[in-house]
Design a protein around this motif. Sequence first.
Motif, PDB file in Angstrom:
ATOM      1  N   TYR A  80      51.047  32.581 -19.531  1.00  0.00           N
ATOM      2  CA  TYR A  80      50.447  32.605 -20.871  1.00  0.00           C
ATOM      3  C   TYR A  80      51.339  31.858 -21.859  1.00  0.00           C
ATOM      4  CZ  TYR A  80      46.571  35.751 -19.837  1.00  0.00           C
ATOM      5  OH  TYR A  80      45.396  36.283 -19.364  1.00  0.00           O
ATOM      6  N   ALA A  81      52.637  32.040 -21.750  1.00  0.00           N
ATOM      7  CA  ALA A  81      53.562  31.341 -22.642  1.00  0.00           C
ATOM      8  C   ALA A  81      53.476  29.831 -22.430  1.00  0.00           C
ATOM      9  CB  ALA A  81      54.991  31.833 -22.424  1.00  0.00           C
ATOM     10  N   ARG A  82      53.373  29.398 -21.179  1.00  0.00           N
ATOM     11  CA  ARG A  82      53.242  27.954 -20.903  1.00  0.00           C
ATOM     12  C   ARG A  82      51.971  27.405 -21.546  1.00  0.00           C
ATOM     13  NH1 ARG A  82      55.377  29.637 -15.953  1.00  0.00           N
ATOM     14  NH2 ARG A  82      53.313  29.789 -14.982  1.00  0.00           N
ATOM     15  N   ASP A  83      50.882  28.180 -21.480  1.00  0.00           N
ATOM     16  CA  ASP A  83      49.633  27.741 -22.097  1.00  0.00           C
ATOM     17  C   ASP A  83      49.779  27.649 -23.611  1.00  0.00           C
ATOM     18  OD1 ASP A  83      48.400  27.528 -19.630  1.00  0.00           O
ATOM     19  OD2 ASP A  83      47.465  29.510 -19.746  1.00  0.00           O
ATOM     20  N   ALA A  84      50.522  28.575 -24.209  1.00  0.00           N
ATOM     21  CA  ALA A  84      50.752  28.526 -25.657  1.00  0.00           C
ATOM     22  C   ALA A  84      51.624  27.318 -26.016  1.00  0.00           C
ATOM     23  CB  ALA A  84      51.401  29.820 -26.137  1.00  0.00           C
ATOM     24  N   VAL A  85      52.634  27.046 -25.211  1.00  0.00           N
ATOM     25  CA  VAL A  85      53.501  25.884 -25.449  1.00  0.00           C
ATOM     26  C   VAL A  85      52.672  24.599 -25.389  1.00  0.00           C
ATOM     27  CG1 VAL A  85      55.407  24.528 -24.476  1.00  0.00           C
ATOM     28  CG2 VAL A  85      55.652  27.012 -24.777  1.00  0.00           C
ATOM     29  N   SER A  86      51.734  24.539 -24.460  1.00  0.00           N
ATOM     30  CA  SER A  86      50.889  23.340 -24.373  1.00  0.00           C
ATOM     31  C   SER A  86      49.949  23.219 -25.577  1.00  0.00           C
ATOM     32  CB  SER A  86      50.095  23.335 -23.060  1.00  0.00           C
ATOM     33  OG  SER A  86      49.072  24.307 -23.082  1.00  0.00           O
ATOM     34  N   ILE A  91      58.792  28.574 -27.860  1.00  0.00           N
ATOM     35  CA  ILE A  91      59.267  29.917 -27.527  1.00  0.00           C
ATOM     36  C   ILE A  91      60.464  30.248 -28.415  1.00  0.00           C
ATOM     37  CG2 ILE A  91      60.318  31.377 -25.756  1.00  0.00           C
ATOM     38  CD1 ILE A  91      58.596  29.886 -23.684  1.00  0.00           C
ATOM     39  N   MET A  92      60.364  31.398 -29.121  1.00  0.00           N
ATOM     40  CA  MET A  92      61.445  31.875 -29.982  1.00  0.00           C
ATOM     41  C   MET A  92      62.367  32.797 -29.199  1.00  0.00           C
ATOM     42  SD  MET A  92      59.143  32.541 -33.445  1.00  0.00           S
ATOM     43  CE  MET A  92      59.868  34.101 -33.715  1.00  0.00           C
ATOM     44  N   ASN A  93      61.762  33.754 -28.497  1.00  0.00           N
ATOM     45  CA  ASN A  93      62.549  34.642 -27.639  1.00  0.00           C
ATOM     46  C   ASN A  93      61.632  35.241 -26.592  1.00  0.00           C
ATOM     47  OD1 ASN A  93      61.459  37.196 -28.775  1.00  0.00           O
ATOM     48  ND2 ASN A  93      62.576  36.560 -30.595  1.00  0.00           N
ATOM     49  N   GLU A  94      62.255  35.687 -25.519  1.00  0.00           N
ATOM     50  CA  GLU A  94      61.460  36.252 -24.435  1.00  0.00           C
ATOM     51  C   GLU A  94      62.242  37.295 -23.676  1.00  0.00           C
ATOM     52  OE1 GLU A  94      60.641  33.554 -21.015  1.00  0.00           O
ATOM     53  OE2 GLU A  94      61.774  32.094 -22.179  1.00  0.00           O
ATOM     54  N   ILE A  99      56.982  37.974 -25.118  1.00  0.00           N
ATOM     55  CA  ILE A  99      57.380  36.614 -25.460  1.00  0.00           C
ATOM     56  C   ILE A  99      56.856  36.329 -26.862  1.00  0.00           C
ATOM     57  CG2 ILE A  99      57.211  34.157 -24.915  1.00  0.00           C
ATOM     58  CD1 ILE A  99      56.958  34.893 -21.979  1.00  0.00           C
ATOM     59  N   SER A 100      57.742  35.834 -27.724  1.00  0.00           N
ATOM     60  CA  SER A 100      57.367  35.461 -29.083  1.00  0.00           C
ATOM     61  C   SER A 100      57.512  33.956 -29.237  1.00  0.00           C
ATOM     62  CB  SER A 100      58.261  36.173 -30.109  1.00  0.00           C
ATOM     63  OG  SER A 100      58.070  37.561 -30.036  1.00  0.00           O
ATOM     64  N   PHE A 115      52.446  29.890 -37.757  1.00  0.00           N
ATOM     65  CA  PHE A 115      51.963  30.988 -36.927  1.00  0.00           C
ATOM     66  C   PHE A 115      53.099  31.548 -36.077  1.00  0.00           C
ATOM     67  CE2 PHE A 115      48.448  28.041 -37.553  1.00  0.00           C
ATOM     68  CZ  PHE A 115      47.454  28.890 -38.024  1.00  0.00           C
ATOM     69  N   HIS A 116      53.079  32.857 -35.894  1.00  0.00           N
ATOM     70  CA  HIS A 116      53.905  33.523 -34.897  1.00  0.00           C
ATOM     71  C   HIS A 116      52.946  34.140 -33.889  1.00  0.00           C
ATOM     72  CE1 HIS A 116      57.739  34.264 -37.513  1.00  0.00           C
ATOM     73  NE2 HIS A 116      57.501  32.989 -37.295  1.00  0.00           N
TER      74      HIS A 116
END
Length: 183
Positions: A80-86, A91-94, A99-100, A115-116
Motif C-alpha cells: 500500500y505504501a508503494r502504491d501511495a509513493v507512486s 514516506i515520513m516514517n514507518e 506507515i505515514s 496531505f498526510h
Amino acid sequence: MGKPLSEMSLAELWELFPIILTEHDPRFSEQYAGEAALLGERLKGAKLSHIGSTAIAGIMTKPIVDILAVIPNTADIRAYARDAVSSGYIIMNESERRISLNKGYTEQGYADKVFHLHIRYEGDDDEIYFRDYLNAHADVAEQYEALKLSLARAYRHDRDAYTQAKGDFVRRYTEIAKGEAKR
C-alpha cells in the motif's frame, strides 16, 4: 534549487515547515474528496477517512489534510505504501503496522495542497472517534483549538513536541468517544 528534503536535518525541515494554524476552510473537505478519489484508485481495499483538524468544523487548523487509510489485517502494508509513493507521496516514517506519508512538501516550503496519509491496519482508527466526538461537542472542539493555539506559539518549529503536547487531551477524549460508541 534548494537542498533536497531528504538531505535536510530535522531542524531544517521544521524551520521550512513551521506549525501554522489557519481558519477552517470548507475547501479542506473538497481537497480530501479529490485526493481520496485518486487514492481510492491506487489503494484498493483501503477504507479512506478524512481525519485531523481539517475534518473538525470551525476550529483553527494546520492547512494539511490528514487521510486515514485502514487496510485489512491480512494486507501487505508496504505494498500500500508503494502504491501511495507512486501517487506522489513520500514516506515520513514507518513501523510494522503503521506507515505515514506526506505530499505537498517542497524545497521551497508547503505547496498549495498538503496531505498526510496514515496507512493502518483494521482496528487502529482512534482518530475517527476523536474527530466525530469533537464535531458533536463544540465546547470540546473549542478547548482543543485553544490548546492548539497555545502550543503552536510554543512549538512553532518543533512538530514532534507540538504533537506530543496534545497527546493527553487527544487520548482523554478519544477514550470518552470510544466509551460512548460502545453504549
